[in-house]
Scaffold this active site. Structure first.
Site, mmCIF file in Angstrom:
data_model
loop_
_atom_site.group_PDB
_atom_site.id
_atom_site.type_symbol
_atom_site.label_atom_id
_atom_site.label_comp_id
_atom_site.label_asym_id
_atom_site.label_seq_id
_atom_site.Cartn_x
_atom_site.Cartn_y
_atom_site.Cartn_z
ATOM 1 N N SER A 28 44.292 39.333 37.636
ATOM 2 C CA SER A 28 43.251 38.400 37.883
ATOM 3 C C SER A 28 42.021 38.543 37.011
ATOM 4 O O SER A 28 40.830 37.616 37.111
ATOM 5 C CB SER A 28 42.526 38.578 39.386
ATOM 6 O OG SER A 28 43.451 37.954 40.189
ATOM 7 N N SER A 37 42.797 35.210 39.655
ATOM 8 C CA SER A 37 41.689 34.861 40.715
ATOM 9 C C SER A 37 40.421 34.545 39.987
ATOM 10 O O SER A 37 39.699 33.979 40.702
ATOM 11 C CB SER A 37 41.865 35.673 41.912
ATOM 12 O OG SER A 37 41.437 36.933 41.753
ATOM 13 N N LYS A 90 31.781 38.522 40.802
ATOM 14 C CA LYS A 90 32.885 37.937 41.286
ATOM 15 C C LYS A 90 32.551 38.034 42.911
ATOM 16 O O LYS A 90 32.238 39.142 43.408
ATOM 17 C CB LYS A 90 34.289 38.571 40.934
ATOM 18 C CG LYS A 90 35.430 37.944 41.528
ATOM 19 C CD LYS A 90 36.751 38.707 41.287
ATOM 20 C CE LYS A 90 37.900 37.841 41.550
ATOM 21 N NZ LYS A 90 39.242 38.871 41.214
#
Lengths: 503, 98
Positions: free
Chosen positions: A180, A156, A81
């Site tokens: 997330s 996210s 990420k």
């Protein structure tokens, strides 16, 4: 050959690389090719580090050829990420304000992955500074859900979850502040775990809300997630909130999956109005399967969970407004309006206006308000008290049950653009996941089939007490095995052909 | 708990974000809706409830005060928007009014 590499589990790839049936370089090449073939459709990767990945893979091959014994994931690719700093590799947090920035150091987690011989494929898309539940607030365009490209992959960490579902990577890492990791796992039919707060180091992870942020593993199988969990977690002196205790036996738990006699508490408050019927149906079926495998299902009540979302939207923006003050256009990142006439304050305000997107601005202003003199006690102070009440609900519930369960999110993947203009509707994506961040315990999301409403993945969330991360994996492994026995494989197998047929 | 556009303008100023009148008009009602939704929190937060910030009882963490190598200056300055004489160059810090 390439097709078989893409659909293999990480544990299998690791075993075959260690046995020298496969080289780390050919595995890395297969995934890099897959990303090149599919990323235009999915937009899961913001940066692909082809050169770095191949060099890391070649180094692992050389060490294995020399007879060195490495860990079970040596040579296995992983997607990162884009919130984790990696030295020399662009790290943006999906924000214009950091576009083009290359960190001068690596986060502890990235360093641990490299030390364990994992091959870092590149950086995945996310909501800007991890603020969102759909990956739509990214400054670099939304990520598309591999199950249906018109839908969001959650957020996210939508980029990491979509990379797994599109077979662009066998493993990925994420961060979970309010859901997330778990909510994207749920809506993409993959596995995601938020470890106990403090289990995985936050050093070098771009901060959103420091008292809630927690890195964790993402994978297509429970064992793969556990193997990655073991690499990621452990004490780090560079993070003052890091837990100085051994990592719970998550891999053993994932291999066992024995849940006979496990008391499973269904949280009464996480269901009903606002939950899609298809989600509730699949959730109830999961409970029936677990009961059939020897688990004991009980109902528990956590009345203060109802205040979780409200308290979260005070604590998180407050910490956001403080953490994001560092983007001042002085030492790194974007600077706009520095014309020799304007002063620092004006340049900072212009830079932040241009560099931040709407959701980031909303949360900074909300946090500025909540922390302003005269409001602190009513807002941040009250919200911290709600954390205590939520923790007490958890404590009481964990006296009646070993783990708690709920749907991971009230609804399946929604359409791109559908909730973007209604922040509150978007925030409700995290209704089930927020309580765990507030209390700091651990939870994971595991697939439990496709919703009969729209044919999209549904996830079941399991929550366990702090430091009992192994219970999450034991539960997840049991569920995975029960569905494999019933349906003959993993949920993501059903889209494997669509994503790997050209490989 | 209505937030006017003037309130939002003041908050944006404190947060160092330059918002246009158009931005302010769009943001103010959105923030209002969110604030309404979070207002319930103060209802349950009685005086007898202690605040929580961490799941585990951690106290201050100390380490030995030892000299360790720092990042090389060029690595630190490498990401800077402007550099002069091996230092960060910043806009002037004193405004006209000072």
């Amino acid at each position: 050959m390439s097709h078989a590499i893409l659909t293999a589990t990480a544990s299998d790839l690791g075993r075959r690389i260690a046995a020298r049936e496969l080289t780390a370089v050919e595995v890395a090449r297969a995934f890099l090719d897959q990303i090149e073939r599919t990323n235009a459709e999915v937009n899961s990767f913001l940066h692909v580090d082809t050169e770095g990945a191949l060099a890391q893979a070649a180094a692992v091959d050389a060490r294995l050829d020399a007879g060195e014994a490495l860990g079970p994931l040596a040579g296995v690719p992983v997607a990162v990420k884009d919130l984790f700093c990696q030295e020399g590799v662009p790290t943006t947090a999906s924000s214009r304000i950091l576009e083009g920035w290359r960190p001068p150091y690596s986060s502890t987690i990235v360093q641990r992955l490299l030390d364990a011989g994992l091959v870092l494929l590149g950086k995945t898309n996310l909501d800007e500074f991890a603020m969102g539940s759909s990956t739509e607030t990214s400054a670099f365009g939304p990520t598309h859900n591999p199950w249906d490209l018109t839908r969001v992959p959650g957020g996210s960490g939508g980029g990491s979850a979509a990379a797994l579902a599109a077979f662009q990577a066998p493993l990925a890492i994420g961060t979970d502040t309010g859901g997330s990791i778990r909510q994207p796992a749920s809506v993409t039919g993959t596995v995601g775990v938020k470890p106990t707060y403090g289990a995985a180091s936050r050093y070098g992870v771009i901060a959103m809300a420091s008292s809630l942020d927690q890195p964790g593993p993402c994978a297509r199988t429970v064992l793969d997630a556990a193997l990655l969990h073991e690499v990621m977690c452990g004490h780090d002196p560079m993070d003052s909130t890091s837990i100085d205790a051994p990592v719970p036996p998550v891999v053993d738990a994932a291999r066992s999956g024995d849940i006979s006699g496990l008391r499973v508490g269904v949280v009464k408050e996480l269901g009903g109005e606002g939950y899609e019927p298809g989600v509730e149906q699949r959730f109830r079926e999961a409970l029936a399967l677990l009961e059939g495998a020897g688990a004991e299902i009980v109902e528990v009540s956590c009345p203060n969970f109802a205040y979780g979302l409200g308290a979260y939207y005070l604590i998180m923006p407050s910490e956001v407004s403080s953490n994001l003050a560092r983007y001042d256009g002085m030492r790194y990142g974007l600077r706009v309006g520095d014309d020799g006439v304007r002063g620092t304050e004006e340049v900072m305000a212009t830079t932040r206006a241009v560099g931040f997107g709407d959701e980031v601005k909303r949360r900074i202003i909300l946090g500025t308000y909540a922390l302003s003199s005269g409001y602190y006690d009513a807002f941040y102070g009250s919200a911290q008290k709600v954390r205590t009440l939520i923790s007490r609900d958890f404590d009481a519930a964990f006296e009646q049950a070993d783990v708690l369960v709920s749907p991971s999110t009230p609804f399946t993947a929604f359409g791109i653009g559908e909730k973007l203009s209604d922040p509150l509707a978007m925030y409700k994506s995290d209704l089930c996941t927020i309580p765990t961040n507030m209390a700091g315990n651990t939870a994971g999301s595991f697939p439990c089939g496709l919703s009969p409403d729209d044919g999209l993945p549904v996830g079941v969330q399991v929550m366990a007490p702090p430091l009992a991360d192994d219970r999450v994996y034991r539960f997840g492994a049991a569920l995975e095995r029960l569905y494999a026995e019933r349906d003959g494989g993993l949920l993501t197998d059903r889209i494997a052909e669509r994503w790997t047929q050209e490989a | 708990m209505a937030l006017s556009t003037a309130d939002v303008a003041r908050l944006a100023e404190l947060a160092r974000i330059d918002l246009s009148p158009h931005d302010l008009e769009r943001l103010a009602p959105q923030l209002d809706v969110i604030l309404d939704a979070v207002a319930s929190v103060s209802e349950v937060a009685g005086a007898d409830v202690p605040p929580t910030s961490h799941a585990l009882p951690l106290t201050n963490v100390f380490r030995a005060d030892l000299v360790r190598p720092s990042l090389p200056a060029e690595a630190v300055l490498g990401g800077a928007p402007a550099v002069e004489d091996e230092r960060f160059r910043v806009p002037r810090i004193l405004g006209e009014e000072q």
